[in-house]
Design an enzyme around this catalytic site. Structure first.
Site, short mmCIF file in Angstrom:
data_model
loop_
_atom_site.label_atom_id
_atom_site.label_comp_id
_atom_site.label_asym_id
_atom_site.label_seq_id
_atom_site.Cartn_x
_atom_site.Cartn_y
_atom_site.Cartn_z
N ASP A 30 -10.94 10.32 17.31
CA ASP A 30 -9.80 10.48 18.14
C ASP A 30 -10.03 10.01 19.44
OD1 ASP A 30 -7.15 12.39 17.48
OD2 ASP A 30 -7.39 11.97 19.61
N ILE A 31 -8.83 9.41 20.24
CA ILE A 31 -8.81 8.75 21.36
C ILE A 31 -8.85 9.85 22.41
CG2 ILE A 31 -6.54 8.58 21.97
CD1 ILE A 31 -7.20 5.63 22.88
N ASN A 86 -0.75 17.95 10.85
CA ASN A 86 0.59 18.21 11.58
C ASN A 86 1.72 17.60 11.06
OD1 ASN A 86 -0.67 19.92 13.62
ND2 ASN A 86 -1.26 18.02 14.86
N GLY A 92 3.60 19.59 16.01
CA GLY A 92 2.70 18.87 16.89
C GLY A 92 2.37 17.50 16.39
N GLN A 93 3.07 16.74 15.46
CA GLN A 93 2.96 15.43 15.06
C GLN A 93 3.43 14.38 16.01
OE1 GLN A 93 4.29 14.40 11.03
NE2 GLN A 93 3.27 12.63 10.92
N HIS A 99 -2.42 11.82 8.52
CA HIS A 99 -3.68 11.50 9.31
C HIS A 99 -4.23 12.92 9.15
CE1 HIS A 99 -0.93 11.86 12.74
NE2 HIS A 99 -1.72 12.92 13.37
N HIS A 101 -6.93 15.57 10.70
CA HIS A 101 -7.81 15.71 11.87
C HIS A 101 -8.98 16.43 11.20
CE1 HIS A 101 -4.80 15.28 15.25
NE2 HIS A 101 -4.10 15.27 14.39
#
Ligand code: 5GP
Ligand code: ZN
Length: 113
Positions: A30-31, A86, A92-93, A99, A101
């Site tokens: 994750d960035i 999410n 929170g998406q 995806h 997490h």
């Protein structure tokens, strides 16, 4: 899908720090990590989010779960990690390509925020 960030990562148009790739799945760090280890596991196929999963995706989603667990193990968080999907902006998406997490490397609280 042309205007999807994660489809662009799948296509190689946007770079990502990948942990894993096969014909159906990629995983990348994750960035903006929310834990010492935080990566995402996604299908190459565009699915908007958990609500858009259909029965034809059952095996794919099962593989995403297993590959994610194997990657957690390979990255030394196999005994303690949080899995999050999410679904929807209020939950929170922010990227509407499904995806998973995986977060680990610190204690987790419950309930989540
Ligand atoms: P969501 O909030 O939709 O559940 O999660 C989206 C995740 O994608 C966030 O944790 C965010 O930091 C991550 N993200 C957004 N853009 C990029 C990107 O360009 N590269 C990577 N590696 N992660 C991204
Ligand atoms: Zn997409």
């Amino acid at each position: 899908m042309t205007d999807c960030l994660f489809c662009k990562i799948v296509a190689g148009d946007i770079p990502a720090d990948k942990l894993y790739e096969d014909d159906e799945i990629i995983a990348f760090w994750d960035i903006s990590p929310q834990a010492p280890k935080h990566f995402l596991v996604i299908p190459k196929k565009h699915i908007d989010g958990p609500s858009a999963i259909t029965a034809e995706d059952d095996a794919l989603m099962g593989r995403i779960m297993r590959v994610g667990s194997d990657l957690a193990e390979a990255n030394e968080i196999g005994d303690n990690f949080r899995v999050v999907f999410n679904n929807g902006a209020v939950a929170g998406q922010t990227v509407f390509h499904i995806h998973m997490h995986i977060l680990g490397g610190r204690p987790m609280n419950w309930p989540p925020g």
